[in-house]
Design an enzyme around this catalytic site. Sequence first.
Site, PDB file in Angstrom:
ATOM      1  N   GLU A  47      19.002   3.062   0.040  1.00  0.00           N
ATOM      2  CA  GLU A  47      19.141   4.411   0.128  1.00  0.00           C
ATOM      3  C   GLU A  47      19.052   5.211   1.384  1.00  0.00           C
ATOM      4  O   GLU A  47      19.696   5.934   2.145  1.00  0.00           O
ATOM      5  CB  GLU A  47      18.606   5.231  -0.946  1.00  0.00           C
ATOM      6  CG  GLU A  47      18.894   6.581  -1.157  1.00  0.00           C
ATOM      7  CD  GLU A  47      17.718   7.391  -2.003  1.00  0.00           C
ATOM      8  OE1 GLU A  47      17.521   8.464  -1.678  1.00  0.00           O
ATOM      9  OE2 GLU A  47      17.157   6.898  -2.682  1.00  0.00           O
ATOM     10  N   ASP A  51      21.743   6.507   4.076  1.00  0.00           N
ATOM     11  CA  ASP A  51      21.766   8.052   4.281  1.00  0.00           C
ATOM     12  C   ASP A  51      21.927   8.302   5.739  1.00  0.00           C
ATOM     13  O   ASP A  51      22.816   9.108   6.190  1.00  0.00           O
ATOM     14  CB  ASP A  51      20.417   8.618   4.004  1.00  0.00           C
ATOM     15  CG  ASP A  51      20.358  10.080   4.381  1.00  0.00           C
ATOM     16  OD1 ASP A  51      21.168  10.921   3.902  1.00  0.00           O
ATOM     17  OD2 ASP A  51      19.359  10.163   5.209  1.00  0.00           O
ATOM     18  N   ASP A 120      22.319   9.014  -4.808  1.00  0.00           N
ATOM     19  CA  ASP A 120      21.222   7.967  -4.347  1.00  0.00           C
ATOM     20  C   ASP A 120      21.813   6.620  -4.295  1.00  0.00           C
ATOM     21  O   ASP A 120      21.745   5.823  -3.268  1.00  0.00           O
ATOM     22  CB  ASP A 120      19.802   8.050  -4.875  1.00  0.00           C
ATOM     23  CG  ASP A 120      19.125   9.073  -4.908  1.00  0.00           C
ATOM     24  OD1 ASP A 120      19.414  10.229  -3.891  1.00  0.00           O
ATOM     25  OD2 ASP A 120      18.133   9.596  -5.462  1.00  0.00           O
ATOM     26  N   GLU A 123      24.490   6.435  -1.651  1.00  0.00           N
ATOM     27  CA  GLU A 123      23.832   5.858  -0.283  1.00  0.00           C
ATOM     28  C   GLU A 123      23.259   4.371  -0.192  1.00  0.00           C
ATOM     29  O   GLU A 123      23.556   3.972   0.806  1.00  0.00           O
ATOM     30  CB  GLU A 123      22.863   6.905  -0.127  1.00  0.00           C
ATOM     31  CG  GLU A 123      23.114   8.323   0.186  1.00  0.00           C
ATOM     32  CD  GLU A 123      22.220   9.302   0.495  1.00  0.00           C
ATOM     33  OE1 GLU A 123      22.459  10.351   1.436  1.00  0.00           O
ATOM     34  OE2 GLU A 123      21.115   9.311   0.156  1.00  0.00           O
TER      35      GLU A 123
END
Length: 233
Positions: A47, A51, A120, A123
């Site tokens: 994650e 991101d 989440d 990502e």
Amino acid sequence: MDTHALRELQNKLGYDFRDESLLETALTHSSYTRERNRHVRCNERLEFLGDAFFDAIIGEELYRSFPDEEEGFLSRIRATIVCEKSLAMKAEAFDLGAYLLLGKGEEKTGGRTKVSILADAMEALMGAIYLDGGFEAVKTAVLRIFEDVLQDARKGIYIITDYKTALQEIVQRNGNVDIKYELVGETGPDHNKTFNVALYINDVLQAEGTGKSIKQAEQHAAEEALKRRQDVI
């Protein structure tokens, strides 16, 4: 994890993993590792990685799409696309929640539909694609998955998280105007009040909104005003 389920999700994503263990890790919530299998990695590191790449890919695309806009505008549009709500909406489109590995506690409390968990996981998937196929692979996947969102952004239509700010920016494009929010009523006991706010632009009533706080009611009033403006929707 079921091989058929992994294949099904890859078809939805439009990306075939060479290393499916990366995909499995991306789908593994920390609650699963805590409760069921402490030897399995959760998706938090992926994650983190996803991101960073998601933000950069969307930022580059907006930079190319809006050559005449300033940094502030680009930052605001990017924030609407890389936000939790936007990610969760795409996760829902893939029915991503159905593929997640969750602990019993999260399962019982509706973890498969929680916005934060879905965002989440999206990502984490991006991080997994990067590690599996490199930057061009994750860039291609992101631009394909978010193509409709980017197209809307180019048309001036985007996910709004702060309706008051969005309204102010739109109505003040051609100069300053007076925007005023006025509390016009409240109902309910002290511990559970509902507030009603009226929104005026240049002393003309535009919309009303209700909420459990005055700030929430103001946001709802601004949202309603935006819906009524043809130059916004």
